[in-house]
Every structure is written in C-alpha cells, then in structure tokens.
Scaffold this active site. Structure first.
Site, PDB file in Angstrom:
ATOM      1  N   LYS A   1      33.724  52.195  50.071  1.00  0.00           N
ATOM      2  CA  LYS A   1      34.721  51.124  50.094  1.00  0.00           C
ATOM      3  C   LYS A   1      36.075  51.781  50.323  1.00  0.00           C
ATOM      4  O   LYS A   1      36.267  52.936  49.965  1.00  0.00           O
ATOM      5  CB  LYS A   1      34.726  50.381  48.755  1.00  0.00           C
TER       6      LYS A   1
ATOM      7  N   ASP B   1      37.183  42.956  54.129  1.00  0.00           N
ATOM      8  CA  ASP B   1      37.089  42.497  52.726  1.00  0.00           C
ATOM      9  C   ASP B   1      38.354  41.674  52.508  1.00  0.00           C
ATOM     10  O   ASP B   1      38.967  41.201  53.485  1.00  0.00           O
ATOM     11  CB  ASP B   1      36.994  43.697  51.761  1.00  0.00           C
TER      12      ASP B   1
HETATM   13  P1  NDP Z   1      39.529  36.623  51.788  1.00  0.00           P
HETATM   14  O1  NDP Z   1      40.729  37.492  51.861  1.00  0.00           O
HETATM   15  O2  NDP Z   1      39.047  35.938  52.992  1.00  0.00           O
HETATM   16  O3  NDP Z   1      39.760  35.493  50.658  1.00  0.00           O
HETATM   17  C1  NDP Z   1      40.015  35.827  49.345  1.00  0.00           C
HETATM   18  C2  NDP Z   1      40.267  34.547  48.565  1.00  0.00           C
HETATM   19  O4  NDP Z   1      40.361  34.874  47.188  1.00  0.00           O
HETATM   20  C3  NDP Z   1      41.564  33.850  48.924  1.00  0.00           C
HETATM   21  O5  NDP Z   1      41.442  32.468  48.713  1.00  0.00           O
HETATM   22  C4  NDP Z   1      42.554  34.464  47.920  1.00  0.00           C
HETATM   23  O6  NDP Z   1      43.695  33.684  47.658  1.00  0.00           O
HETATM   24  C5  NDP Z   1      41.677  34.551  46.699  1.00  0.00           C
HETATM   25  N1  NDP Z   1      42.137  35.631  45.826  1.00  0.00           N
HETATM   26  C6  NDP Z   1      42.273  36.944  46.140  1.00  0.00           C
HETATM   27  N2  NDP Z   1      42.773  37.629  45.084  1.00  0.00           N
HETATM   28  C7  NDP Z   1      42.931  36.707  44.093  1.00  0.00           C
HETATM   29  C8  NDP Z   1      43.385  36.793  42.768  1.00  0.00           C
HETATM   30  N3  NDP Z   1      43.766  37.954  42.235  1.00  0.00           N
HETATM   31  N4  NDP Z   1      43.399  35.646  42.027  1.00  0.00           N
HETATM   32  C9  NDP Z   1      43.014  34.466  42.554  1.00  0.00           C
HETATM   33  N5  NDP Z   1      42.576  34.322  43.816  1.00  0.00           N
HETATM   34  C10 NDP Z   1      42.534  35.430  44.570  1.00  0.00           C
HETATM   35  O7  NDP Z   1      38.386  37.536  51.132  1.00  0.00           O
HETATM   36  P2  NDP Z   1      36.807  37.342  51.186  1.00  0.00           P
HETATM   37  O8  NDP Z   1      36.461  35.912  51.130  1.00  0.00           O
HETATM   38  O9  NDP Z   1      36.294  38.179  52.277  1.00  0.00           O
HETATM   39  O10 NDP Z   1      36.366  38.064  49.831  1.00  0.00           O
HETATM   40  C11 NDP Z   1      36.289  37.368  48.586  1.00  0.00           C
HETATM   41  C12 NDP Z   1      35.424  38.161  47.635  1.00  0.00           C
HETATM   42  O11 NDP Z   1      34.117  38.350  48.205  1.00  0.00           O
HETATM   43  C13 NDP Z   1      35.914  39.568  47.286  1.00  0.00           C
HETATM   44  O12 NDP Z   1      35.534  39.898  45.971  1.00  0.00           O
HETATM   45  C14 NDP Z   1      35.141  40.449  48.255  1.00  0.00           C
HETATM   46  O13 NDP Z   1      35.029  41.787  47.808  1.00  0.00           O
HETATM   47  C15 NDP Z   1      33.792  39.730  48.238  1.00  0.00           C
HETATM   48  N6  NDP Z   1      32.930  40.016  49.368  1.00  0.00           N
HETATM   49  C16 NDP Z   1      33.330  39.724  50.644  1.00  0.00           C
HETATM   50  C17 NDP Z   1      32.476  39.963  51.697  1.00  0.00           C
HETATM   51  C18 NDP Z   1      32.792  39.547  53.098  1.00  0.00           C
HETATM   52  O14 NDP Z   1      31.889  39.616  53.941  1.00  0.00           O
HETATM   53  N7  NDP Z   1      33.994  39.087  53.389  1.00  0.00           N
HETATM   54  C19 NDP Z   1      31.170  40.630  51.487  1.00  0.00           C
HETATM   55  C20 NDP Z   1      30.813  40.799  50.094  1.00  0.00           C
HETATM   56  C21 NDP Z   1      31.691  40.537  49.101  1.00  0.00           C
HETATM   57  P3  NDP Z   1      45.121  34.113  48.275  1.00  0.00           P
HETATM   58  O15 NDP Z   1      45.036  33.805  49.727  1.00  0.00           O
HETATM   59  O16 NDP Z   1      46.124  33.310  47.531  1.00  0.00           O
HETATM   60  O17 NDP Z   1      45.252  35.604  48.003  1.00  0.00           O
END
Ligand code: NDP
Length: 453
Positions: free
Chosen positions: A134, A174
C-alpha cells in the site's frame, strides 16, 4: 531462539503484541489491524508447530520494505509545496506486491502499514497470485486544481517509479486516487520508462484498463453480503440498507444493492450524511456520481436537490436498517454505534471500506450473532478485478463485461466458501476467523517453502 512451548495462548498473545508495539511505537492503526488478526491466528498456530516455529506471523508483521520520499511540487501561484510519499511493500510470498495508493491529509506510516498488512491477507483470499502493499501521501487533492493534481502526481511518480514494475509492484487507486490521478501517474511512468506495461491498475479503458474494475469493490462487497444472507436462508429483496461514504465503493455498492431489490436510504461524506427514507433510485445515484466525480461537491447538495434531511457532522448508523455497509474509511463504527445498529434490528454488516469497524464494535456484532463480513474478505472484489486487469495487460487482450462480471461473482463466492470452511463455529460462521485463517495459510505455506528469507 526457538519458540517457547511453555507459554499459554494468552501469554503468547501478550508477548507478541508487546513486541509489536515496542518495535512500532505510536502506530495505533497498525497495532489494531495486527491485533485483530493475531487474536485468531495465534490460537490456531499454537497447535501447529510447523508455522509456529517458523515465526510466520512475526515475519508477516515486519514489512519486506518501506520506501519514504519527499515530494516537491509547485501550486498554481508558484509556491513550493512539500509532501511525504510512501510505499510499504509488505509481503510478496505469493506474487508481486499489489495494493492501492491513498492521497489524504491523514495518511501516515501507521495507516499504510495497517493497509498493506490487510492487503496481504485480502490478496491471498482472492486466489490470485498477488502479494500485499500500500502507498500514498499526505497530499490532499481536495480543493486543488487539475493542474496542481497533475504536477503532484508527476512528482510522486518520479520518486516512486524505480521501485515498481509489472512483475515487481503494481499500485492502484484508493481514497483520493481515482481515474484522474491514475491517468497522471501512469502517464508519468510511461514518460520516465518509455514502456507501456500493466504497472498500474484502475487505468482508463482507452489505455489498458479493465471493464468492471470501477464497480468491482462495491459490487463484490454486496455479492459477499448476498452469500452471507443465503447461508442463513435470507434474501436481499426488500431489505433496508444504510451506507456510509459516497465515493467509488459506496456508490457502486448502492447500485448493486438497488439492482438486487434492497432499499438504500443513506450516503455520507466527511461533512455528514443524508437520509432519504424513500430510497435511492437510478436518477438520484447518477446525481451523486456527477456530484462526486465531476463537480467534486458535497453530499449535502443531495439533500437540497431531493428535499431530504442532511445531518452535519454525523454518521448514519442510528438510522434503522436490516443491512449496514461502511464504505468510507477506517474506524467509522464504534462500540456505541454497533449497539445501536443491533438494537435497531440490523442483521448483517459488510465492510466495503478497510477496517471501518473498531474491534470492540466487532465484538458487539459477534455477541449479537449478527452476520459480519470483515473487509479483507468483503472488499476483495476490487483487487481481484485489478488482478484480472493485470492478466489482460500481460495477454494484451480485453475480456467482455459479462466475462469479468462472471469471474468477479465466482471469486466472491469462493472467498465466502473459504471463510465458511475455516470460520464455522457450531451453528454460526465467524467470518473474521475464517478470513484470517484462509488468508494466512496460502501466504504461510509459500513462506515455508522459501526457507528462512
Ligand atoms: P473515495 O475517495 O472514492 O471515497 C471515499 C469516501 O469516504 C468519500 O465519500 C469521503 O468523503 C469519505 N471519507 C474519507 N475519509 C473520511 C473520513 N475520515 N470521515 C468520513 N468520511 C470519509 O474512496 P474509495 O471509495 O475508493 O474508498 C473507500 C474505502 O474503501 C477506503 O477504506 C478504501 O481503502 C476502501 N477500498 C477501496 C477500494 C477501491 O477499489 N476503491 C478497494 C478496497 C478497499 P469526503 O469526500 O468528504 O472525503
């Protein structure tokens, strides 16, 4: 020194965690992720001297390599900006390192060590030949212009490119690293190396990307939920689902839940959540996709557009539901929130995000016999289709959407089966134990085959 056979499981757990915390001070997320795994692996290896004497868990919790570098770039006003970049290459026993890059102001070494450790188990569970890694930076793309993001990505890749490669380490997206960032990162890698290889996944379809990659994590987490429900003789149709997040994972989880007949009533971002009692539909979801991916706006705008309530600064877990899918970030469900979910009748939780549930909250779910799918199993669909993207790049072919959907569905079903095989506990399935043991065995066996390296 050989393993001290006089220690009980509890004493061994204490010795192991003390050593880990001493060697990795102030890295609480890393301690948490390792503790969750050790709780099931240490009792299991206790009766298996082959793994125990080879100190496999100690070796797996010491990353193969950590790369840290300064990233300098200029903002639109000509100011010099400095960020820190990282790549944590945790374990490549079963294949080249593979795992996403996160750009978020909260990123530090603890975050990336926990994520790379989890990734090692997750990649093993997919059955595909991928090790765990990562990386990322404390750079925050929010509020930056496209040009600033491009300059940052180019500077970041200039420092990283020597350490990655299609057979060495294959990063992906991510949090904060979506289609735009992947394009800039891949473009800079191509410029620096004069090579067009599958060194990054999550690419655009025009330049080597895979169909279904974008949808894969969210869809996969819903498939896993569907399999858990089936195992208990339940159906998705008519269930009410609460989701956190509104990014890649959350939006495609919502889409698949809707397609399978569930009603999705919440989404969130870091500023709060919206509650739509009528449920999302296709038009509302398209609004969110445009809001988040094109206009890069806030989820509160959904409340204004569809006349529903927005709850600033809150998380959605107090909304009554049958199903909960945390899809935003780590540690977003605490003990009290877990108790509220149970009290309100929630029957299943599938983790779309990585480690979104605190350990005490997991215990609440387990005591309530709620079906709980840990992230290393539930959200493995994303990296699985990344693995399929790597295969397509190597073969220089593109599979169809149907073919990839079929493979994703099969992989998620196999992960579910392996969790059931190793997690059955009387009449219930402990998916945490099942995922940890199934993920551990493949990596551990490969490490044993290599001898002491
Ligand atoms: P994105 O950046 O597309 O979206 C993240 C979302 O989570 C946004 O709505 C963001 O809100 C919110 N968020 C982020 N940090 C916080 C926080 N501290 N408190 C509250 N809300 C928060 O990311 P992904 O959808 O790709 O990833 C989301 C999760 O899934 C992560 O844990 C990632 O590691 C995991 N994941 C993702 C994969 C992928 O293929 N994308 C694969 C496997 C796991 P805001 O815009 O306000 O920051």
């Amino acid at each position: 020194m050989s393993y001290d056979e006089t220690l009980s499981v509890e004493q061994e757990m204490e010795r192991f965690m003390k050593g880990l915390i001493r060697r990795n001070p102030c890295e609480e997320e890393f301690h948490q992720a390792v503790h969750e795994v050790a709780t099931t692996i240490i009792p299991w290896v206790h009766d298996r001297p082959l793994y125990r004497n080879a100190r496999i868990l100690e070796r797996m919790t010491e990353p193969d390599r950590i790369i840290s570098f300064r990233v300098c770039w200029e903002d639109d006003n000509g100011n010099v900006r400095v960020n820190r970049g990282y790549r944590v290459q945790c374990n490549n026993a079963i294949g080249p390192y593979k795992g996403g890059l996160r750009f978020h102001h909260s990123v530090n070494l603890s975050t990336l060590k926990f994520l790379s450790f989890e990734q090692t188990f997750k990649n093993s569970l997919t059955g595909l030949p991928m090790g765990g890694a990562k990386g990322g930076s404390d750079f925050n793309p929010k509020g930056k212009s496209d040009h600033e993001v491009m300059r940052f990505c180019q500077a970041f890749m200039t420092l990283l490119f020597n350490h990655i490669g299609a057979d060495i380490d294959i990063p992906a997206g991510d949090i904060g690293v979506g289609a735009r960032e992947i394009g800039y990162l891949f473009g800079q890698h191509k410029r620096l190396t004069n090579e067009f290889t599958g060194v990054i996944t999550g690419k655009g379809l025009e330049y080597g990307g895979s169909l279904v990659r974008q949808e894969a994590t969210g869809y996969g987490a819903v498939y896993f939920l569907e399999d858990m429900l089936k195992e208990r003789g339940q159906e998705m149709e008519g269930k009410v689902a609460v989701i956190s997040g509104s990014g890649n994972v959350a939006t495609f989880a919502a889409k698949k839940l809707m397609a399978l007949g569930a009603k999705v009533v919440t989404l969130s971002d870091s500023s709060g959540y919206i509650h739509d009692p009528d449920g999302l539909n296709e038009d509302k979801l398209n609004f969110v996709l445009e809001l988040k991916n094109v206009r890069r706006g806030r989820i509160s705008e959904y409340a204004d557009a569809f006349n529903v309530k927005f709850y600033p600064g809150e998380r959605p877990w107090s909304v009554p539901c049958d199903l909960a899918m945390p899809c935003a970030t780590q540690n977003e469900i605490n003990k009290q929130e877990a108790e509220i979910l149970v009290k309100n009748g929630c029957i299943a939780v599938s983790e779309g995000a990585n480690m979104p549930t605190e350990e005490e909250a997991i215990s609440v779910f387990q005591q309530a016999k709620l079906m709980f799918a840990p992230s290393k199993a539930a959200n493995a669909g994303g990296v699985a289709v990344s693995g399929l993207e790597m295969s397509q790049n190597s073969l220089r072919i593109s599979w169809t959407e149907d073919e990839l959907n079929r493979q994703l569905r099969d992989i998620m079903a196999r992960i579910h089966d392996r969790c059931v095989e190793h997690g059955r506990d009387g009449d219930r399935i402990d998916y945490v134990k099942g995922a940890n043991i199934a993920g551990f065995i493949k990596v551990a066996d490969a490490m044993l085959a290599y001898g002491v390296v």
